[in-house]
Design an enzyme around this catalytic site. Sequence first.
Site, mmCIF file in Angstrom:
data_model
loop_
_atom_site.group_PDB
_atom_site.id
_atom_site.type_symbol
_atom_site.label_atom_id
_atom_site.label_comp_id
_atom_site.label_asym_id
_atom_site.label_seq_id
_atom_site.Cartn_x
_atom_site.Cartn_y
_atom_site.Cartn_z
ATOM 1 N N ARG A 50 0.847 -1.203 0.000
ATOM 2 C CA ARG A 50 0.000 0.000 0.000
ATOM 3 C C ARG A 50 0.878 1.247 0.000
ATOM 4 O O ARG A 50 0.595 2.232 -0.669
ATOM 5 C CB ARG A 50 -0.973 -0.006 1.183
ATOM 6 C CG ARG A 50 -1.754 1.303 1.297
ATOM 7 C CD ARG A 50 -3.053 1.200 2.082
ATOM 8 N NE ARG A 50 -2.932 0.497 3.337
ATOM 9 C CZ ARG A 50 -2.289 0.930 4.426
ATOM 10 N NH1 ARG A 50 -1.688 2.114 4.402
ATOM 11 N NH2 ARG A 50 -2.222 0.206 5.521
ATOM 12 N N TYR A 102 -15.804 16.876 -16.570
ATOM 13 C CA TYR A 102 -16.284 15.491 -16.485
ATOM 14 C C TYR A 102 -17.312 15.402 -15.356
ATOM 15 O O TYR A 102 -17.026 15.814 -14.233
ATOM 16 C CB TYR A 102 -15.085 14.580 -16.213
ATOM 17 C CG TYR A 102 -15.427 13.120 -16.111
ATOM 18 C CD1 TYR A 102 -15.811 12.398 -17.229
ATOM 19 C CD2 TYR A 102 -15.359 12.456 -14.888
ATOM 20 C CE1 TYR A 102 -16.123 11.055 -17.129
ATOM 21 C CE2 TYR A 102 -15.666 11.116 -14.787
ATOM 22 C CZ TYR A 102 -16.055 10.415 -15.911
ATOM 23 O OH TYR A 102 -16.360 9.087 -15.808
ATOM 24 N N ASP A 173 -7.265 18.416 -15.644
ATOM 25 C CA ASP A 173 -7.610 17.063 -16.066
ATOM 26 C C ASP A 173 -7.178 16.941 -17.528
ATOM 27 O O ASP A 173 -7.782 17.541 -18.424
ATOM 28 C CB ASP A 173 -9.114 16.829 -15.910
ATOM 29 C CG ASP A 173 -9.520 15.383 -16.225
ATOM 30 O OD1 ASP A 173 -8.810 14.724 -17.015
ATOM 31 O OD2 ASP A 173 -10.560 14.939 -15.715
ATOM 32 N N LYS A 198 -8.339 5.451 -19.849
ATOM 33 C CA LYS A 198 -8.622 5.871 -21.220
ATOM 34 C C LYS A 198 -7.405 5.614 -22.110
ATOM 35 O O LYS A 198 -6.983 4.483 -22.246
ATOM 36 C CB LYS A 198 -9.069 7.331 -21.205
ATOM 37 C CG LYS A 198 -10.122 7.641 -20.103
ATOM 38 C CD LYS A 198 -11.409 6.861 -20.258
ATOM 39 C CE LYS A 198 -12.364 6.976 -19.073
ATOM 40 N NZ LYS A 198 -12.631 8.291 -18.562
HETATM 41 C C1 LIG Z 1 -13.068 8.873 -17.443
HETATM 42 C C2 LIG Z 1 -12.668 10.239 -16.995
HETATM 43 C C3 LIG Z 1 -12.437 10.517 -15.645
HETATM 44 C C4 LIG Z 1 -12.645 9.495 -14.564
HETATM 45 O O1 LIG Z 1 -11.788 8.403 -14.669
HETATM 46 P P1 LIG Z 1 -12.162 6.919 -14.129
HETATM 47 O O2 LIG Z 1 -10.942 6.163 -14.441
HETATM 48 O O3 LIG Z 1 -13.395 6.497 -14.852
HETATM 49 O O4 LIG Z 1 -12.432 7.072 -12.666
HETATM 50 C C5 LIG Z 1 -12.041 11.792 -15.311
HETATM 51 N N1 LIG Z 1 -11.897 12.750 -16.249
HETATM 52 C C6 LIG Z 1 -12.111 12.520 -17.541
HETATM 53 C C7 LIG Z 1 -11.932 13.621 -18.521
HETATM 54 C C8 LIG Z 1 -12.515 11.255 -17.971
HETATM 55 O O5 LIG Z 1 -12.742 11.035 -19.283
#
Ligand SMILES: *Cc1c(COP(=O)(O)O)cnc(C)c1O
Length: 378
Positions: A50, A102, A173, A198
């Site tokens: 962890r 998001y 982000d 992603k």
């Molecule tokens: C998918 C996404 C998230 C969240 O990510 P997870 O891995 O689904 O928790 C945050 N910001 C953007 C722009 C995303 O496309």
Amino acid sequence: MTHLHLHTRLAHAGCSPDPVTGALVASPVFSTTYERAADGSYPGGYVYSRSANPTRAELERVLTDLEGGAACATFASGMGAAHAVFAALPAGAHVVVADDVYYAVRHLLATVFEGVLTYTLADLSQPGALDAALRPETALVWAETPSNPLLRITDLAETAATCQRHGLQLAVDGTWATPLLQQPLALGADFVVHSLTKYLAGHSDVLGGAVIARADDERFARIRTVQTVGGGVLDPFSAWLTLRGLRSLHVRLAAQCTSTEALATFLAERTDVEAVYFPGLPTHPGHAVARQQMQRFGAMLSVVVVGGEPRARAVASGTRVFRQATSLGGTESLVEHRASVEGPGSRAPGGLLRLSIGLEHPQDLISDFVQALDAVPV
Ligand SMILES: *Cc1c(COP(=O)(O)O)cnc(C)c1O
């Protein structure tokens, strides 16, 4: 090895030969615990997974290098990473969040951080909107560019300058742009957040998140504490799969960007498509800024079809190559009716379909979308 090109460094991500077997690709380290030497020390520097794990550490090293940062913490999901940035703020702090962020980030602030943090939504793609949203207790600005699902573009250098003037932290982000298309830290951001789920892992089979910091300072130490004490760490197998995905990121993304440009250009000419949101189109209001701060324009686009929600839903259901599913960044193209995914409170227009472009031949994608549109005449 930072003298080598980024693509070369990526191609070797996770390839550090095992000193015992010589295995070229290091295997994931699944052990949760590490043996002490007779003198009580830990010869490998690891104690408990962890707190730190070799596979996770290798991924964090690669991500730090990719973003040109100083430190990285990886989490069980992108939302875990976002959560850590907010949880590291002092209670009572105010944050300014891009209004087209998001949707789960808005949801996070409205639920998990209710009574802990306050926030204001602002259209950060508009000059002056940030200044108007600031309060004496504002601590952090959360930008997302391109935004989701309207693909608005926020000028990161300008936003960072405003943040520096007011002594605020800036988190970006960068999930949709990836570190290959946009480098927020170099433009003055303090933190970049990614959903590894992603493009970076890239195959729709890993859930993960990361925060990369410009400085390994006291503020990042708080994020590290949220990671290792809060416990939402990325598991070793997901870290290993993400390293594997990263090795081909530049090739995947280049093909995905090329196909997206072709599809956007094609759909912009259709009379039964009301709007195409893609920063690569010269008509996009953020095109000039995107040209400046992005290498290319990404592989996401949204289209608003004529006929509103009923036609949009029918088109999404009528595609055969595009799979109807949420998420993005995989090798398979996805279409989704965004308003119904987000539910009540969604800011997505009823006719909006969000497309994630994968690795299929672009002509197959165009033909598929055209047959789905033609099947539901206006
Ligand atoms: C998918 C996404 C998230 C969240 O990510 P997870 O891995 O689904 O928790 C945050 N910001 C953007 C722009 C995303 O496309």
